[in-house]
Design a protein around this motif. Sequence first.
Motif, PDB file in Angstrom:
ATOM      1  N   SER A  53       0.799  -1.222   0.000  1.00  0.00           N
ATOM      2  CA  SER A  53       0.000   0.000   0.000  1.00  0.00           C
ATOM      3  C   SER A  53       0.822   1.257   0.000  1.00  0.00           C
ATOM      4  N   GLN A  54       2.121   1.138  -0.052  1.00  0.00           N
ATOM      5  CA  GLN A  54       2.973   2.325   0.030  1.00  0.00           C
ATOM      6  C   GLN A  54       3.288   2.862  -1.351  1.00  0.00           C
ATOM      7  N   PRO A  55       3.208   4.175  -1.552  1.00  0.00           N
ATOM      8  CA  PRO A  55       3.630   4.747  -2.834  1.00  0.00           C
ATOM      9  C   PRO A  55       5.130   4.633  -2.988  1.00  0.00           C
ATOM     10  N   VAL A  56       5.545   4.459  -4.199  1.00  0.00           N
ATOM     11  CA  VAL A  56       6.967   4.346  -4.474  1.00  0.00           C
ATOM     12  C   VAL A  56       7.592   5.718  -4.492  1.00  0.00           C
ATOM     13  N   ARG A  57       8.548   5.930  -3.630  1.00  0.00           N
ATOM     14  CA  ARG A  57       9.245   7.220  -3.582  1.00  0.00           C
ATOM     15  C   ARG A  57      10.682   7.004  -3.982  1.00  0.00           C
ATOM     16  N   SER A  58      11.195   7.918  -4.747  1.00  0.00           N
ATOM     17  CA  SER A  58      12.620   7.873  -5.076  1.00  0.00           C
ATOM     18  C   SER A  58      13.381   8.654  -4.032  1.00  0.00           C
ATOM     19  N   VAL A  59      14.588   8.213  -3.753  1.00  0.00           N
ATOM     20  CA  VAL A  59      15.430   8.878  -2.760  1.00  0.00           C
ATOM     21  C   VAL A  59      16.681   9.361  -3.459  1.00  0.00           C
ATOM     22  N   PRO A  60      16.647  10.570  -4.026  1.00  0.00           N
ATOM     23  CA  PRO A  60      17.812  11.041  -4.774  1.00  0.00           C
ATOM     24  C   PRO A  60      18.977  11.280  -3.846  1.00  0.00           C
ATOM     25  N   ASN A  61      20.145  10.845  -4.320  1.00  0.00           N
ATOM     26  CA  ASN A  61      21.405  11.093  -3.614  1.00  0.00           C
ATOM     27  C   ASN A  61      21.386  10.576  -2.185  1.00  0.00           C
ATOM     28  N   ALA A  62      20.587   9.513  -1.900  1.00  0.00           N
ATOM     29  CA  ALA A  62      20.490   9.017  -0.529  1.00  0.00           C
ATOM     30  C   ALA A  62      21.789   8.429  -0.064  1.00  0.00           C
ATOM     31  N   PRO A  87      13.431   9.876   6.847  1.00  0.00           N
ATOM     32  CA  PRO A  87      14.855  10.076   7.146  1.00  0.00           C
ATOM     33  C   PRO A  87      15.738   9.292   6.180  1.00  0.00           C
ATOM     34  N   THR A  88      16.892   9.854   5.922  1.00  0.00           N
ATOM     35  CA  THR A  88      17.899   9.182   5.092  1.00  0.00           C
ATOM     36  C   THR A  88      19.156   8.868   5.888  1.00  0.00           C
ATOM     37  N   MET A  89      19.159   9.215   7.172  1.00  0.00           N
ATOM     38  CA  MET A  89      20.299   8.925   8.027  1.00  0.00           C
ATOM     39  C   MET A  89      19.802   8.311   9.324  1.00  0.00           C
ATOM     40  N   SER A  90      20.666   7.517   9.963  1.00  0.00           N
ATOM     41  CA  SER A  90      20.321   6.885  11.232  1.00  0.00           C
ATOM     42  C   SER A  90      20.318   7.916  12.352  1.00  0.00           C
ATOM     43  N   ALA A  91      19.513   7.643  13.362  1.00  0.00           N
ATOM     44  CA  ALA A  91      19.392   8.552  14.509  1.00  0.00           C
ATOM     45  C   ALA A  91      20.323   8.089  15.634  1.00  0.00           C
ATOM     46  N   PRO A  92      21.017   9.015  16.300  1.00  0.00           N
ATOM     47  CA  PRO A  92      21.911   8.645  17.403  1.00  0.00           C
ATOM     48  C   PRO A  92      21.142   8.452  18.707  1.00  0.00           C
ATOM     49  N   ARG A  93      20.279   7.446  18.752  1.00  0.00           N
ATOM     50  CA  ARG A  93      19.471   7.157  19.935  1.00  0.00           C
ATOM     51  C   ARG A  93      18.950   5.731  19.815  1.00  0.00           C
ATOM     52  N   TRP A  94      18.297   5.266  20.879  1.00  0.00           N
ATOM     53  CA  TRP A  94      17.660   3.951  20.817  1.00  0.00           C
ATOM     54  C   TRP A  94      16.350   4.081  20.048  1.00  0.00           C
ATOM     55  N   PHE A 145      13.556   2.173  -5.147  1.00  0.00           N
ATOM     56  CA  PHE A 145      12.455   1.781  -4.277  1.00  0.00           C
ATOM     57  C   PHE A 145      12.200   2.864  -3.237  1.00  0.00           C
ATOM     58  N   GLY A 146      10.987   2.827  -2.669  1.00  0.00           N
ATOM     59  CA  GLY A 146      10.654   3.750  -1.599  1.00  0.00           C
ATOM     60  C   GLY A 146      11.291   3.339  -0.281  1.00  0.00           C
ATOM     61  N   PRO A 147      11.211   4.206   0.725  1.00  0.00           N
ATOM     62  CA  PRO A 147      11.867   3.926   2.010  1.00  0.00           C
ATOM     63  C   PRO A 147      11.406   2.627   2.666  1.00  0.00           C
ATOM     64  N   VAL A 148      10.094   2.342   2.622  1.00  0.00           N
ATOM     65  CA  VAL A 148       9.588   1.129   3.264  1.00  0.00           C
ATOM     66  C   VAL A 148      10.066  -0.111   2.517  1.00  0.00           C
ATOM     67  N   GLU A 149      10.010  -0.074   1.184  1.00  0.00           N
ATOM     68  CA  GLU A 149      10.466  -1.224   0.402  1.00  0.00           C
ATOM     69  C   GLU A 149      11.957  -1.486   0.627  1.00  0.00           C
ATOM     70  N   ILE A 150      12.746  -0.420   0.664  1.00  0.00           N
ATOM     71  CA  ILE A 150      14.185  -0.573   0.916  1.00  0.00           C
ATOM     72  C   ILE A 150      14.406  -1.187   2.300  1.00  0.00           C
TER      73      ILE A 150
END
Length: 777
Positions: A5-14, A467-474, A411-416
């Motif tokens: 059910s998720q739309p496909v989003r492109s992540v340029p330069n991710a 987000p395209t980067m990891s978060a410095p937290r739990w 692929f979109g963020p969820v698919e990736i």
Amino acid sequence: MDTASQPVRSVPNATSQENPFPEKQSFNGALGISPAPPPTAAPRVRRRNRMITSCLECRRRKLKCDKSHPCANCTKNTRDCVFLAPALDSASQMKLTEIKEKMGSLERVLEQDVARNNSTRQQSWKADLEGDQVDFAPEPEDEKNLEPTPLATADAVYDDDADDDLADLGFAMGRMRLSDRIGGFFRPKMVEEMSVSLNDDGSDNRPQSHKSLSPEAHHPQYVTSPQYNKFLAPGPTYIAPSSSFFFSSGQSSASLIDYLPSRFIANRLLGQYWLAVHPICRLVHRPSFQRRYDAFWADVELGVEPTGSLQAVVFAALFSGVVSMSDNAVLMAFGTSKKDLVENFQMGTETALGRANVIRTTKVETLQALVMYMIPLCRGEISRSHSALVGTALRIAECMGLHRDGTEYGFGPVEIHVRRLIWYHICFLDIRTCEAQGPRPHIRSDEFDTQFPLNVDEEELEALDPPTMSAPRWTDMTLTLIRMEANEMCRVVWVDRLKLEKRKISLTAVLGKIENFRKTMKDKYLQFINDNIPVQHLGRQICEIITLRMHIMVLHRYHNSVSFQIPDRLRQIIISSGTEIMERAITIETSPALSPWAWYSSAIQQYHSALLLLMEIFAFPNRKEADRIWRCLDYVFEIPANIPKDQRGRWVMTEVRDKMGIYIASRKVMAPSSMLERIGSQSTHSGSTTSVSPPISVGKVRHGNGDFAYGQPPGTTAQHTQVHENFRPGAPAFSSSAPPAAMPVSDPPIQGDKTIDIDWHEWDKLFPPDSNPNCLA
């Protein structure tokens, strides 16, 4: 798939953005390697060919030259005025330009080569099994033939007359299960190794009922005995996979209704999945999977049969939820036995996978269901059928391109996110089945570029600006990432173990990698843990267990099956790491706060380090860690309370030896000729007179009286087994004040003797002497 059910989003330069939690390159810092700059296209170097008309002195002093001969500046200061030769003709000018262009080309090639070398060093943890990428000082000539014990090998061979009806799960010894493969290595002579230590003194004090199980017993007698059937039979958590769904035509006569419970029961099981399975074995994106689950029941209520892939992933989740529950919990919640409920949902999952054509599928959701189905199967007891099933899943995943990161295909963020989860769970299953059945991991780190999932909460992936980067937290993903990154480091150690045999890397370097990785994990994840939150406390326990287990992976082959006694510093690392592994594993299984996830603890570790500690405490019963070790051994081996304290070690070792002998004899295990020749040469060298045939030198040290002893078996004196705290190979192990009779004297090294090459200066940096005190007495 739960992402439909998720739309496909492109992540340029991710992939080009700076990331404080680098995903696939997370081991760079762990291995002490600084990141290399990203490669860029080098512009063409343009050379200036303008004629130089000033004199050299004016040019050097940056003065304006009037170009007269001599010029005014040189005349005024009485300097020699020198001009360059007249301009070249057109042919010479073209030649000069060509030379300059070649020089520019060489400079570009050199820059690219330097960048390529830096990238190779950056990815050195992905080195090939046969690679020579690791740079170390050349080995001395007299050390090139040194290697670990020859009594362990990666490859297993069995006689054609072996009993295939016997389960290849090994035998049960308390809470531990042992087979002919220990620590990932095939040990066909384990019975003889243990017999040497047991025959040093004393007699067999076990009851007659246990003695009847000895390998020397008549074959039909022990095969039909209840004790034989009990310890060789699969345990209560064993679930055998079925091959029917692989060979089905996809047109099964079974109906979904035959296995589907009411929605009320399904909701209860899905809630159990979110509680006990999802946090530790995250394979779905929860928000999108919940929508798929609701769509599944909407189709069922309308009388429409859901698609095969959706059926498979829903049944796989319910199957995992049932397995994660205790017998009493299932009986109280559903009024039926856990065994019946597990069989129902296993058959339902396999039927749905067959209908989804899992063997030739191109749907990620179907592969997702297959991996979810294998989660409860591949835990403590793993047969060769499990290993074959994992190999099939790996080949399907590669054919579907999951070994390539989803960012390359838009692929979109969820698919990736989901593709990364599936791939790294297959990577874990590859290592786990390899440890249990061998021979070596099939996935090689240089053959995939899938990155680790982002360290973010699941809801963030569906935000308008994901987000395209990891978060410095739990976050929701932190525990899963701890397991994934630690598992990939285990793959590095697995490769390095083979390199140690080929002298392509030093023992100090491997242990240094492990320590650097532990420090990196502490800085990257463990600093965010709040131990008052159960799931975060679980993350700390799992991280420590896996990273400490790497010490055992490297050092266990040096522990007792070498020609010379292992240095006490290495022995102390084995003891401290092994004891802490067992204590943390027992905490997971016994702590009420961690009870929801205790069902999966056998997939994290299998208590094999208890065997090393058993042999150690049998040899050195007066160690200061003895009480800690025995508390763990009593729990693992379930030692009867009526066994005298001073006989517990011998009782357990004799039980393990005899059951191992029965299992090996039934499996018709064969040892390679080189191993048998090696055993013979060591026996001749050691002068062993034990009655075991063939005799083996097991961690023995020659003492002044000409006797051999493994460590300190009962009956020997303390002076004969004392080890100095500053012991080094080749250095006196005792102070000058010790009596001559107590000096351990080894025979001169002969061709084939095995020892350990350690850079002790580097060792002291990694393991300060104060942290590894001598504790033999």
